[in-house]
Design an enzyme around this catalytic site. Structure first.
Site, mmCIF file in Angstrom:
data_model
loop_
_atom_site.group_PDB
_atom_site.id
_atom_site.type_symbol
_atom_site.label_atom_id
_atom_site.label_comp_id
_atom_site.label_asym_id
_atom_site.label_seq_id
_atom_site.Cartn_x
_atom_site.Cartn_y
_atom_site.Cartn_z
ATOM 1 N N LYS A 1 0.838 -1.199 0.000
ATOM 2 C CA LYS A 1 0.000 0.000 0.000
ATOM 3 C C LYS A 1 0.881 1.261 0.000
ATOM 4 O O LYS A 1 0.698 2.157 -0.802
ATOM 5 C CB LYS A 1 -0.915 -0.025 1.237
ATOM 6 C CG LYS A 1 -1.822 1.176 1.345
ATOM 7 C CD LYS A 1 -2.789 1.027 2.514
ATOM 8 C CE LYS A 1 -3.492 2.347 2.783
ATOM 9 N NZ LYS A 1 -4.428 2.290 3.884
ATOM 10 N N GLU B 1 10.529 -4.585 4.467
ATOM 11 C CA GLU B 1 10.623 -5.988 4.056
ATOM 12 C C GLU B 1 10.327 -6.129 2.563
ATOM 13 O O GLU B 1 11.029 -6.832 1.834
ATOM 14 C CB GLU B 1 9.596 -6.844 4.833
ATOM 15 C CG GLU B 1 9.894 -7.034 6.303
ATOM 16 C CD GLU B 1 9.288 -5.947 7.185
ATOM 17 O OE1 GLU B 1 8.995 -4.837 6.667
ATOM 18 O OE2 GLU B 1 9.115 -6.197 8.389
ATOM 19 N N GLY C 1 -4.772 -1.997 5.054
ATOM 20 C CA GLY C 1 -4.011 -3.151 4.556
ATOM 21 C C GLY C 1 -4.691 -4.469 4.853
ATOM 22 O O GLY C 1 -4.803 -5.351 4.002
ATOM 23 N N ARG C 2 -5.195 -4.619 6.085
ATOM 24 C CA ARG C 2 -5.788 -5.908 6.478
ATOM 25 C C ARG C 2 -7.190 -6.087 5.917
ATOM 26 O O ARG C 2 -7.821 -7.116 6.144
ATOM 27 C CB ARG C 2 -5.771 -6.034 7.992
ATOM 28 C CG ARG C 2 -6.371 -4.855 8.736
ATOM 29 C CD ARG C 2 -5.988 -4.863 10.212
ATOM 30 N NE ARG C 2 -6.479 -3.683 10.929
ATOM 31 C CZ ARG C 2 -5.823 -2.539 11.029
ATOM 32 N NH1 ARG C 2 -4.652 -2.388 10.424
ATOM 33 N NH2 ARG C 2 -6.315 -1.535 11.713
ATOM 34 N N GLU D 1 -4.712 -6.584 14.741
ATOM 35 C CA GLU D 1 -4.196 -5.263 14.371
ATOM 36 C C GLU D 1 -5.331 -4.241 14.441
ATOM 37 O O GLU D 1 -5.115 -3.068 14.703
ATOM 38 C CB GLU D 1 -3.571 -5.298 12.966
ATOM 39 C CG GLU D 1 -2.603 -4.153 12.714
ATOM 40 C CD GLU D 1 -1.817 -4.291 11.417
ATOM 41 O OE1 GLU D 1 -2.393 -4.053 10.339
ATOM 42 O OE2 GLU D 1 -0.620 -4.607 11.471
ATOM 43 N N HIS E 1 -5.343 -33.386 17.601
ATOM 44 C CA HIS E 1 -4.239 -34.191 18.125
ATOM 45 C C HIS E 1 -3.131 -33.316 18.692
ATOM 46 O O HIS E 1 -2.006 -33.773 18.879
ATOM 47 C CB HIS E 1 -3.713 -35.102 17.016
ATOM 48 C CG HIS E 1 -4.769 -36.064 16.551
ATOM 49 N ND1 HIS E 1 -4.954 -37.305 17.117
ATOM 50 C CD2 HIS E 1 -5.752 -35.922 15.622
ATOM 51 C CE1 HIS E 1 -5.982 -37.901 16.533
ATOM 52 N NE2 HIS E 1 -6.492 -37.081 15.627
ATOM 53 N N LYS F 1 9.469 -0.529 13.941
ATOM 54 C CA LYS F 1 10.075 -0.359 12.611
ATOM 55 C C LYS F 1 11.195 0.674 12.684
ATOM 56 O O LYS F 1 12.274 0.498 12.136
ATOM 57 C CB LYS F 1 9.022 0.144 11.612
ATOM 58 C CG LYS F 1 7.939 -0.841 11.242
ATOM 59 C CD LYS F 1 7.021 -0.207 10.201
ATOM 60 C CE LYS F 1 5.750 -0.985 9.982
ATOM 61 N NZ LYS F 1 4.783 -0.323 9.126
HETATM 62 O O1 F6P Z 1 3.237 -3.058 9.772
HETATM 63 C C1 F6P Z 1 1.871 -3.127 9.652
HETATM 64 C C2 F6P Z 1 1.401 -2.779 8.276
HETATM 65 O O2 F6P Z 1 1.334 -1.413 8.132
HETATM 66 C C3 F6P Z 1 0.065 -3.446 8.002
HETATM 67 O O3 F6P Z 1 -0.995 -2.716 8.480
HETATM 68 C C4 F6P Z 1 0.105 -3.603 6.529
HETATM 69 O O4 F6P Z 1 -0.831 -4.540 6.091
HETATM 70 C C5 F6P Z 1 1.526 -4.037 6.328
HETATM 71 O O5 F6P Z 1 2.258 -3.288 7.275
HETATM 72 C C6 F6P Z 1 2.094 -3.840 4.954
HETATM 73 O O6 F6P Z 1 2.026 -2.516 4.544
HETATM 74 P P1 F6P Z 1 2.187 -2.096 3.037
HETATM 75 O O7 F6P Z 1 1.103 -2.732 2.252
HETATM 76 O O8 F6P Z 1 2.139 -0.602 3.018
HETATM 77 O O9 F6P Z 1 3.536 -2.606 2.575
#
Ligand code: F6P
Length: 565
Positions: free
Chosen positions: A222, A228, A284-285, A370, A401, A528
């Site tokens: 987003k 990452e 995002g979620r 979240e 199990h 972060k």
């Molecule tokens: O670190 C949390 C977050 O901001 C989530 O809310 C989001 O889904 C994820 O990181 C990834 O964010 P982006 O889509 O901006 O890379």
């Protein structure tokens, strides 16, 4: 539906109900709880034999039985009164209308608009939302048609066989969960892979099985600034160019982006013609049904993706229009809150009796935790009641199990959601002369578990079977452990959309009653920032060894020593 919300529609009076525990309905629920606590589900069913037929609700394809909960009909009435007293319906309507209920970011919350049909109308902040949504869906459809037909070629002229979605959190969990659930619908020979972790093992392990000539990367972020994702995307591009022995020009054929941030996408070197957008009003979620679902559409095609969106929409319409008493997300959200706040339950376990839904609990963890892991209200005051159910789970029968022992005989109250399907995605005969099939065997376990959890087995019943007296106590199954049973005819694109929306709206119901903002996530930011600062410290041999608290200093010193720095 046609709604026109004016711009800058941040309303700080929205959902301000002060101390929730001071409301009349909350106090009535607190006074009522000991009465229910004193009863056993065996007794509850004995005095109310119709509850198994009547405490059910149908939405879309989903049949939901909530009769095996520690609620009396009176409990439900009190919970509905609480919802009314705090204005749940008004707050729900404010969300659907595009008002800025995400107060800390001054944003509308409009994931429900992502699944509006093309002939609906919704204008928010001067933007024709439905037009914009369908414009992107059409672009995704045109692109995935080209991929699926083999018309889109890689740098060396070969058709694409594998897409790798690089994203994390909401830009990963939704697509991977849905792709896994709908593997039977991947009908064009496009395989999807998902890389999220900044641990290089994730990317290296995925690329090991891929052919650069036939691989396309979808960089899903987003913000397009997530460490990452950008790190993995940069490494993936280096791998592609090196493996193909090609220059930068190969990027355009092998990289597309899904983002709200065109500037950063362009800076990364992806042609913004190959970018699929969405908007700041999609969290995002809550984004698997936006362009973030591109990898899913590549695998299952645009028609199936439209069915997936329609599944969400069916539940949205149910949530938006049904009275509280017949409203599935309202009922289940209120019951979740009942256990959290009046029974001190900490967690809810989600148990899909479907191996294809193996990632569903992980997906729900971000969606629910979240969203509702907050300790101040939307108005900045400390909450006065516990918030945020902890979600976890595994597919049945594997979980049986592993951890069901604690569900059955442990000391904790853990409400459970069982999810199952009438028609299997795969099936095999049990034995040459056995009854039913493996799917029937799976589902017989589903029904048995909900029954045993609710009704258990008494000491007398066990003693009557001739069990030695000293063993009886160990074999007693206390029962009185609550569960929801959710059944659907089949795990289809529509059904998975319905299930996701069912949980999205439960999050909304609980968050609204707790008075928190379910749509921001400030709690993830500081970690972060500090990771960036610590990166300098652990990689620079000249950096002073001691900078922080003594624990972090010592851990960093140990790491540097063992890393040879
Ligand atoms: O670190 C949390 C977050 O901001 C989530 O809310 C989001 O889904 C994820 O990181 C990834 O964010 P982006 O889509 O901006 O890379």
């Amino acid at each position: 539906m046609s709604t026109d919300a004016p711009g800058g529609d941040l309303d700080r009076t929205l959902n301000d109900h002060g101390d929730i525990t001071a409301t009349q309905s909350w106090q009535a629920l607190a006074a009522h709880q000991p009465h229910v606590f004193a009863m056993h589900l065996r007794e509850v069913f004995a005095v109310d034999p119709d509850r198994g037929r009547e405490l059910t609700v149908d939405v879309g394809d989903l049949h939901i039985d909530y009769s095996k909960h520690l609620v009396l009909r009176e409990t439900l009435e009190l919970l509905f009164s609480l919802a009314r007293e705090i204005g749940l319906e008004e707050h729900r309507d404010a969300m659907f209308a595009g008002r800025h209920i995400n107060t800390s970011e001054d944003r509308a919350v409009l994931h429900t608009a992502l699944r509006l049909p093309a002939d609906a109308s919704l204008t928010v902040d001067g933007q024709d939302v439905v037009h914009d949504v369908h414009e992107v869906l059409d672009a995704m459809g045109a692109f995935t048609d080209r991929l699926r037909s083999g018309e889109w070629k890689g740098h060396t002229g070969k058709a694409i066989t594998d897409v790798v979605n690089i994203g994390i959190g909401g830009s990963d969990l939704g697509p991977v969960m849905v792709y896994t659930a709908l593997r039977h619908y991947a009908d064009a020979g496009i395989r999807a892979h998902f890389v999220s972790n900044v641990d290089p093992a994730d990317l290296v392990g995925t690329l090991a099985d891929l052919d650069a000539e036939t691989t396309l990367f979808i960089i899903a972020s987003k913000t397009f600034t997530t460490l990452e994702t950008i790190t993995n995307a940069t490494a993936a591009r280096a791998w592609l160019l090196e493996t193909l022995g090609a220059g930068e020009e190969a990027t355009a054929k092998h990289f597309v982006a899904v983002s709200t941030n065109a500037d950063e996408v362009a800076k990364f070197g992806i042609d913004t013609d190959n970018m699929f957008g969405f908007w700041d009003w999609v969290g995002g979620r809550y984004s698997v049904d936006s362009a973030i679902g591109l990898s899913v559409m590549a695998a299952i095609g645009r028609q199936r993706f439209a069915e997936f969106l329609d599944g969400f929409h069916q539940v949205d319409e149910h949530f938006r229009t049904q009275p509280l008493e017949r409203n599935a997300p309202v009922i289940l959200g209120l019951i979740g809150l009942w256990y959290s706040n009046f029974w001190d339950a900490q967690t809810r376990v989600v148990l899909p009796y479907s191996d294809d839904m193996a990632r569903f609990a992980a997906y729900l963890q971000q969606l629910t935790m979240e969203s509702n892991g907050k300790s101040v209200t939307a108005h900045g005051n400390h909450v006065t009641a516990g918030t945020g159910e902890i979600f976890w789970g595994e597919p049945g029968t594997n979980g049986q199990h592993a951890f069901y022992q604690l569900l059955h005989q442990g000391t904790r109250l853990i409400p459970a959601d069982f999810i199952g399907f009438a028609e299997p995605t795969d099936d095999l005969p049990v034995t040459p002369d056995g009854a039913g099939s493996m799917h029937d065997l799976l589902m017989s376990n589903y029904f048995a578990q909900t029954k045993v959890l609710a009704f258990g087995k008494t000491a007398d019943e066990i003693a009557d079977e001739g069990v030695p007296p000293e063993v009886v106590a160990h074999k007693v199954m206390p029962g009185n452990r609550p569960s929801t049973s959710i059944l659907a005819p089949k795990l289809t694109p529509s059904a998975i959309g319905q299930l996701i929306a069912l949980y999205e709206h439960q999050v909304f119901v609980e968050g609204t009653i707790w008075g928190i903002n379910s749509f921001d996530q400030w709690g993830v930011e500081l970690g972060k920032k500090q990771a960036k600062e610590l990166l300098g410290l652990i990689t620079d041999p000249e950096a002073p060894a001691a900078q922080d608290d003594s624990s972090t200093d010592e851990l960093v010193r140990w790491y540097r020593e063992h890393r040879g720095r």
